[in-house]
Design a protein around this motif. Structure first.
Motif, PDB file in Angstrom:
ATOM      1  N   ALA A   1       0.836  -1.205   0.000  1.00  0.00           N
ATOM      2  CA  ALA A   1       0.000   0.000   0.000  1.00  0.00           C
ATOM      3  C   ALA A   1       0.870   1.254   0.000  1.00  0.00           C
ATOM      4  O   ALA A   1       0.588   2.228  -0.702  1.00  0.00           O
ATOM      5  CB  ALA A   1      -0.927  -0.003   1.211  1.00  0.00           C
ATOM      6  N   ALA A   2       1.955   1.225   0.799  1.00  0.00           N
ATOM      7  CA  ALA A   2       2.855   2.378   0.844  1.00  0.00           C
ATOM      8  C   ALA A   2       3.530   2.589  -0.505  1.00  0.00           C
ATOM      9  O   ALA A   2       3.665   3.721  -0.982  1.00  0.00           O
ATOM     10  CB  ALA A   2       3.911   2.171   1.933  1.00  0.00           C
ATOM     11  N   ALA A   3       3.940   1.468  -1.142  1.00  0.00           N
ATOM     12  CA  ALA A   3       4.567   1.567  -2.463  1.00  0.00           C
ATOM     13  C   ALA A   3       3.586   2.120  -3.490  1.00  0.00           C
ATOM     14  O   ALA A   3       3.937   2.958  -4.327  1.00  0.00           O
ATOM     15  CB  ALA A   3       5.074   0.198  -2.905  1.00  0.00           C
ATOM     16  N   ALA A   4       2.323   1.660  -3.419  1.00  0.00           N
ATOM     17  CA  ALA A   4       1.302   2.156  -4.351  1.00  0.00           C
ATOM     18  C   ALA A   4       1.044   3.643  -4.133  1.00  0.00           C
ATOM     19  O   ALA A   4       0.927   4.426  -5.081  1.00  0.00           O
ATOM     20  CB  ALA A   4       0.005   1.365  -4.171  1.00  0.00           C
ATOM     21  N   ALA A   5       0.960   4.042  -2.856  1.00  0.00           N
ATOM     22  CA  ALA A   5       0.741   5.458  -2.545  1.00  0.00           C
ATOM     23  C   ALA A   5       1.919   6.301  -3.015  1.00  0.00           C
ATOM     24  O   ALA A   5       1.739   7.393  -3.569  1.00  0.00           O
ATOM     25  CB  ALA A   5       0.533   5.631  -1.040  1.00  0.00           C
ATOM     26  N   ASN A   6       3.127   5.769  -2.811  1.00  0.00           N
ATOM     27  CA  ASN A   6       4.320   6.480  -3.250  1.00  0.00           C
ATOM     28  C   ASN A   6       4.347   6.612  -4.765  1.00  0.00           C
ATOM     29  O   ASN A   6       4.663   7.676  -5.309  1.00  0.00           O
ATOM     30  CB  ASN A   6       5.565   5.736  -2.758  1.00  0.00           C
ATOM     31  CG  ASN A   6       6.829   6.515  -3.003  1.00  0.00           C
ATOM     32  OD1 ASN A   6       6.834   7.741  -2.951  1.00  0.00           O
ATOM     33  ND2 ASN A   6       7.924   5.824  -3.256  1.00  0.00           N
ATOM     34  N   ALA A   7       3.996   5.507  -5.458  1.00  0.00           N
ATOM     35  CA  ALA A   7       3.956   5.542  -6.926  1.00  0.00           C
ATOM     36  C   ALA A   7       2.909   6.528  -7.425  1.00  0.00           C
ATOM     37  O   ALA A   7       3.131   7.284  -8.373  1.00  0.00           O
ATOM     38  CB  ALA A   7       3.669   4.138  -7.458  1.00  0.00           C
TER      39      ALA A   7
ATOM     40  N   ALA B   1       3.546   9.800  -9.594  1.00  0.00           N
ATOM     41  CA  ALA B   1       2.848  10.008 -10.869  1.00  0.00           C
ATOM     42  C   ALA B   1       2.143  11.362 -10.892  1.00  0.00           C
ATOM     43  O   ALA B   1       2.196  12.093 -11.890  1.00  0.00           O
ATOM     44  CB  ALA B   1       1.838   8.881 -11.090  1.00  0.00           C
ATOM     45  N   GLN B   2       1.496  11.710  -9.768  1.00  0.00           N
ATOM     46  CA  GLN B   2       0.825  13.009  -9.688  1.00  0.00           C
ATOM     47  C   GLN B   2       1.838  14.148  -9.764  1.00  0.00           C
ATOM     48  O   GLN B   2       1.590  15.148 -10.446  1.00  0.00           O
ATOM     49  CB  GLN B   2       0.023  13.097  -8.389  1.00  0.00           C
ATOM     50  CG  GLN B   2      -1.206  12.187  -8.367  1.00  0.00           C
ATOM     51  CD  GLN B   2      -1.924  12.220  -7.029  1.00  0.00           C
ATOM     52  OE1 GLN B   2      -1.366  12.664  -6.020  1.00  0.00           O
ATOM     53  NE2 GLN B   2      -3.158  11.756  -7.000  1.00  0.00           N
ATOM     54  N   ALA B   3       2.958  13.992  -9.076  1.00  0.00           N
ATOM     55  CA  ALA B   3       3.996  15.022  -9.122  1.00  0.00           C
ATOM     56  C   ALA B   3       4.554  15.167 -10.532  1.00  0.00           C
ATOM     57  O   ALA B   3       4.783  16.280 -11.023  1.00  0.00           O
ATOM     58  CB  ALA B   3       5.113  14.679  -8.131  1.00  0.00           C
ATOM     59  N   ALA B   4       4.755  14.010 -11.206  1.00  0.00           N
ATOM     60  CA  ALA B   4       5.262  14.048 -12.580  1.00  0.00           C
ATOM     61  C   ALA B   4       4.264  14.716 -13.513  1.00  0.00           C
ATOM     62  O   ALA B   4       4.636  15.505 -14.391  1.00  0.00           O
ATOM     63  CB  ALA B   4       5.569  12.627 -13.052  1.00  0.00           C
TER      64      ALA B   4
END
Length: 252
Positions: free
Chosen positions: A96-102, A106-109
């Protein structure tokens, strides 16, 4: 007297009771052996009786061990299940943390890409405006400034005529202007046939309204009284009828 009435017997531990049973069995076997020493069946009976306490002890120990092993197995299985659950929960949290980080990356990109696109668009628009301004400045710089007098009017008219491929020279235009109006842009003929017909000749080259309207060049003022517009329209008419204003030497 029953065993339950014997003082202290009920408080004996199980292993003490089994030991007493073993001693009693051995004693009974000894008595039987002394009574019938030569009887084979009696010997077998003694052996059977002697083996009874051992079998009882062995069965007790086996059951106890099995119960202990079963308990330990259950404990191990419970611990393993607990550890597996904990690992699964930890793995789920990591995932879940990895998904949130990804997702955050993605949003930042996406935001960075949108910002870069907006910046590029703004820069392109700024460059386009700067280029248009520079072009306008160059055009203004290239456009000659003409004096507001007869010389300037003739030169400005020649500049416009060149763009529209209308023939004529400074000398030919100046010569005809001096004959027609003496260089007066407000000159008007109120006595000839055109005047009597309601369309007097006006301006530097004495152009009537129908001729001016027919040969007017876009970009010049729509007025016979304007000196530059008057010259250009008259030269356009002369080019159509005589080949050039240079070829005109009298009323035309």
């Amino acid at each position: 007297m029953s065993p339950s009435s014997t003082p202290g017997l009920s408080r004996l531990k199980k292993n003490h009771k089994l030991s007493l049973a073993g001693v009693a069995a051995v004693a009974a076997a000894a008595v039987s052996f002394s009574l019938v020493p030569s009887d084979a069946s009696a010997e077998a009976e003694v052996k059977e009786v002697a083996a009874a306490p051992a079998a009882a002890w062995s069965g007790y120990r086996t059951a106890e061990l099995q119960a202990g092993i079963a308990g330990q197995k259950s404990a191990f299985e419970l611990q393993a299940a607990t550890e597996a659950k904990a690992k699964a929960e930890a793995a789920a949290k990591v995932k879940a943390a990895a998904a949130a980080n990804a997702k955050a990356k993605a949003q930042a990109a996406a935001k960075a890409k949108a910002a870069a696109a907006a910046k590029a668009k703004a820069e392109a628009a700024a460059k386009e405006r700067a280029a248009a301004k520079a072009a306008a400045s160059r055009a203004a710089a290239r456009k000659p400034v003409f004096a507001n007098n007869l010389d300037g009017w003739i030169r400005e008219a020649l500049h416009i005529m060149k763009k529209h491929n209308i023939p004529g020279t400074y000398e030919g235009i100046h010569r005809n202007i001096m004959r027609e109006s003496s260089g007066n842009p407000n000159a008007i003929n109120n006595w000839d046939i055109n005047a009597r017909n309601g369309v007097p000749s006006i301006g530097l080259l004495q152009v009537i309204k129908p001729t001016f309207d027919a040969y007017h060049i876009p970009g010049t003022k729509k007025s016979q009284w304007d000196p530059v517009a008057n010259i250009v329209a008259a030269c356009n008419y002369a080019a159509d009828r005589y080949g050039s204003m240079d070829n005109v030497n009298s009323a035309y």
